[in-house]
Design a protein around this motif. Structure first.
Motif, PDB file in Angstrom:
ATOM      1  N   PRO A  34       0.842  -1.199   0.000  1.00  0.00           N
ATOM      2  CA  PRO A  34       0.000   0.000   0.000  1.00  0.00           C
ATOM      3  C   PRO A  34       0.874   1.244   0.000  1.00  0.00           C
ATOM      4  N   PRO A  35       0.406   2.331  -0.589  1.00  0.00           N
ATOM      5  CA  PRO A  35       1.223   3.557  -0.606  1.00  0.00           C
ATOM      6  C   PRO A  35       1.480   4.063   0.798  1.00  0.00           C
ATOM      7  N   ALA A  36       2.676   4.585   0.995  1.00  0.00           N
ATOM      8  CA  ALA A  36       3.035   5.122   2.309  1.00  0.00           C
ATOM      9  C   ALA A  36       2.217   6.370   2.602  1.00  0.00           C
ATOM     10  N   PRO A  37       1.813   6.575   3.861  1.00  0.00           N
ATOM     11  CA  PRO A  37       1.049   7.777   4.187  1.00  0.00           C
ATOM     12  C   PRO A  37       1.889   9.027   3.988  1.00  0.00           C
ATOM     13  N   ILE A  38       1.246  10.088   3.531  1.00  0.00           N
ATOM     14  CA  ILE A  38       1.947  11.352   3.316  1.00  0.00           C
ATOM     15  C   ILE A  38       2.297  11.964   4.670  1.00  0.00           C
ATOM     16  N   SER A  39       3.582  12.282   4.877  1.00  0.00           N
ATOM     17  CA  SER A  39       4.046  12.797   6.157  1.00  0.00           C
ATOM     18  C   SER A  39       4.586  14.209   5.955  1.00  0.00           C
ATOM     19  N   ASP A  40       4.154  15.134   6.791  1.00  0.00           N
ATOM     20  CA  ASP A  40       4.691  16.490   6.715  1.00  0.00           C
ATOM     21  C   ASP A  40       4.822  17.057   8.119  1.00  0.00           C
ATOM     22  N   TRP A  41       5.247  18.328   8.180  1.00  0.00           N
ATOM     23  CA  TRP A  41       5.507  18.983   9.458  1.00  0.00           C
ATOM     24  C   TRP A  41       4.442  20.016   9.802  1.00  0.00           C
ATOM     25  N   ALA A  42       3.376  20.097   9.031  1.00  0.00           N
ATOM     26  CA  ALA A  42       2.378  21.140   9.233  1.00  0.00           C
ATOM     27  C   ALA A  42       1.573  20.890  10.504  1.00  0.00           C
ATOM     28  N   GLY A  43       1.192  21.983  11.164  1.00  0.00           N
ATOM     29  CA  GLY A  43       0.308  21.888  12.309  1.00  0.00           C
ATOM     30  C   GLY A  43       0.908  22.433  13.590  1.00  0.00           C
ATOM     31  N   PRO A  44       0.096  22.455  14.656  1.00  0.00           N
ATOM     32  CA  PRO A  44       0.557  22.979  15.943  1.00  0.00           C
ATOM     33  C   PRO A  44       1.334  21.937  16.731  1.00  0.00           C
ATOM     34  N   TYR A  45       2.155  22.416  17.664  1.00  0.00           N
ATOM     35  CA  TYR A  45       2.929  21.539  18.530  1.00  0.00           C
ATOM     36  C   TYR A  45       3.266  22.286  19.814  1.00  0.00           C
ATOM     37  N   ALA A  46       3.636  21.540  20.846  1.00  0.00           N
ATOM     38  CA  ALA A  46       4.069  22.124  22.113  1.00  0.00           C
ATOM     39  C   ALA A  46       4.992  21.135  22.785  1.00  0.00           C
ATOM     40  N   GLY A  47       5.847  21.647  23.683  1.00  0.00           N
ATOM     41  CA  GLY A  47       6.773  20.737  24.339  1.00  0.00           C
ATOM     42  C   GLY A  47       7.616  21.408  25.401  1.00  0.00           C
ATOM     43  N   VAL A  48       8.688  20.725  25.761  1.00  0.00           N
ATOM     44  CA  VAL A  48       9.592  21.185  26.815  1.00  0.00           C
ATOM     45  C   VAL A  48      11.024  21.163  26.276  1.00  0.00           C
ATOM     46  N   GLN A  49      11.903  21.932  26.943  1.00  0.00           N
ATOM     47  CA  GLN A  49      13.310  21.968  26.560  1.00  0.00           C
ATOM     48  C   GLN A  49      14.180  22.055  27.809  1.00  0.00           C
ATOM     49  N   LEU A  50      15.397  21.591  27.673  1.00  0.00           N
ATOM     50  CA  LEU A  50      16.374  21.632  28.754  1.00  0.00           C
ATOM     51  C   LEU A  50      17.737  21.867  28.127  1.00  0.00           C
ATOM     52  N   GLY A  51      18.515  22.766  28.732  1.00  0.00           N
ATOM     53  CA  GLY A  51      19.796  23.057  28.112  1.00  0.00           C
ATOM     54  C   GLY A  51      20.767  23.776  29.013  1.00  0.00           C
ATOM     55  N   PHE A  52      21.668  24.497  28.343  1.00  0.00           N
ATOM     56  CA  PHE A  52      22.820  25.112  28.986  1.00  0.00           C
ATOM     57  C   PHE A  52      23.024  26.486  28.361  1.00  0.00           C
ATOM     58  N   GLY A  53      23.324  27.476  29.176  1.00  0.00           N
ATOM     59  CA  GLY A  53      23.567  28.821  28.681  1.00  0.00           C
ATOM     60  C   GLY A  53      24.903  29.365  29.136  1.00  0.00           C
ATOM     61  N   ASP A  54      25.522  30.193  28.301  1.00  0.00           N
ATOM     62  CA  ASP A  54      26.800  30.843  28.613  1.00  0.00           C
ATOM     63  C   ASP A  54      26.658  32.308  28.217  1.00  0.00           C
ATOM     64  N   LEU A  55      26.509  33.195  29.211  1.00  0.00           N
ATOM     65  CA  LEU A  55      26.206  34.596  28.960  1.00  0.00           C
ATOM     66  C   LEU A  55      27.289  35.500  29.537  1.00  0.00           C
ATOM     67  N   ASP A  56      27.424  36.686  28.930  1.00  0.00           N
ATOM     68  CA  ASP A  56      28.347  37.718  29.396  1.00  0.00           C
ATOM     69  C   ASP A  56      27.557  38.988  29.665  1.00  0.00           C
ATOM     70  N   ILE A  57      27.913  39.703  30.727  1.00  0.00           N
ATOM     71  CA  ILE A  57      27.340  41.014  31.001  1.00  0.00           C
ATOM     72  C   ILE A  57      28.465  42.034  30.985  1.00  0.00           C
ATOM     73  N   ASN A  58      28.242  43.119  30.253  1.00  0.00           N
ATOM     74  CA  ASN A  58      29.245  44.177  30.116  1.00  0.00           C
ATOM     75  C   ASN A  58      28.573  45.514  30.393  1.00  0.00           C
ATOM     76  N   ALA A  59      29.066  46.235  31.390  1.00  0.00           N
ATOM     77  CA  ALA A  59      28.473  47.523  31.742  1.00  0.00           C
ATOM     78  C   ALA A  59      29.568  48.492  32.139  1.00  0.00           C
ATOM     79  N   THR A  60      29.333  49.759  31.866  1.00  0.00           N
ATOM     80  CA  THR A  60      30.281  50.804  32.222  1.00  0.00           C
ATOM     81  C   THR A  60      29.607  51.770  33.189  1.00  0.00           C
ATOM     82  N   ASN A  61      30.419  52.597  33.801  1.00  0.00           N
ATOM     83  CA  ASN A  61      29.901  53.587  34.741  1.00  0.00           C
ATOM     84  C   ASN A  61      29.046  54.599  33.981  1.00  0.00           C
ATOM     85  N   PRO A  62      27.750  54.685  34.278  1.00  0.00           N
ATOM     86  CA  PRO A  62      26.898  55.589  33.511  1.00  0.00           C
ATOM     87  C   PRO A  62      27.118  57.060  33.830  1.00  0.00           C
ATOM     88  N   THR A  63      27.687  57.360  35.022  1.00  0.00           N
ATOM     89  CA  THR A  63      27.898  58.746  35.435  1.00  0.00           C
ATOM     90  C   THR A  63      29.327  58.900  35.936  1.00  0.00           C
TER      91      THR A  63
END
Length: 202
Positions: A34-63
């Motif tokens: 039988p023909p394979a069902p047509i598969s695509d990515w259309a439609g709504p979705y929802a989920g969860v994520q878990l990861g790692f972040g590496d951030l820098d903060i840079n600030a100078t004296n405003p006054t």
């Protein structure tokens, strides 16, 4: 005697086509799948994520002369949250929109990054079982401490890939660069996040 033999021969000749018509031909040994069902990515979705972040903060004296030291700090830590979006599939081209929020434990000494929220466009290639995409959009950071307020808008851009585990479940990963220029008193935050994702397609 000869007449009876002749009659029997004639009857057998006339009956042969009728018997032949009742013979069932052998079945075709090959049966097309039988023909394979047509598969695509259309439609709504929802989920969860878990990861790692590496951030820098840079600030100078405003006054000039104010009792406020310059800040140039880096920190990394875990982050995780939820996401939801919608895709449109146009053959090999897939595009969509996604919103997400991550809660973090990243802290620059007394300056804590509480959340990072994003609203992004995603566009890429449908390879059948995988969706490889680039993404960009707006980002909002929330956090405070040490005389800083990290509440402010910025931008985000990166790339990712989603893999279909089934027609309902999708596993993925992304890498995103962020830049926030309007944190106070005067400065900015930038850096990368790397996340694993699990989504359910409705």
């Amino acid at each position: 005697m000869k007449a009876s033999v002749s009659v029997a021969a004639i009857v057998s000749v006339l009956a042969a086509p009728a018997f032949a018509g009742n013979i069932t031909p052998p079945a075709d040994p090959y049966v097309a799948p039988p023909p394979a069902p047509i598969s695509d990515w259309a439609g709504p979705y929802a989920g969860v994520q878990l990861g790692f972040g590496d951030l820098d903060i840079n600030a100078t004296n405003p006054t000039p002369g104010a009792n406020f030291p310059a800040v140039n700090l880096s920190d990394d830590g875990f982050l995780g949250g939820v996401h939801a979006g919608y895709n449109w599939d146009r053959g090999t081209l897939v595009y969509g929109v996604e919103a997400d929020i991550d809660f973090t434990d990243i802290s620059f000494n007394t300056v804590d990054v509480d959340t990072i929220s994003r609203l992004r466009l995603r566009m890429g290639v449908d390879t059948g079982s995988a969706f490889v995409y680039g993404t960009a959009g707006a980002a909002y950071m929330s956090g405070s401490g040490g005389g800083f307020s990290l509440d402010g808008w910025g931008w985000v851009a990166g790339a990712g890939v989603d893999f279909k585990l089934s027609e309902k479940w999708v596993a993925g990963a992304d890498a995103l660069y962020h830049e926030f220029d309007d944190v106070s008193p005067s400065g900015g935050v930038d850096g990368m996040t790397y996340r694993l994702r699990m989504s359910y397609r409705f």
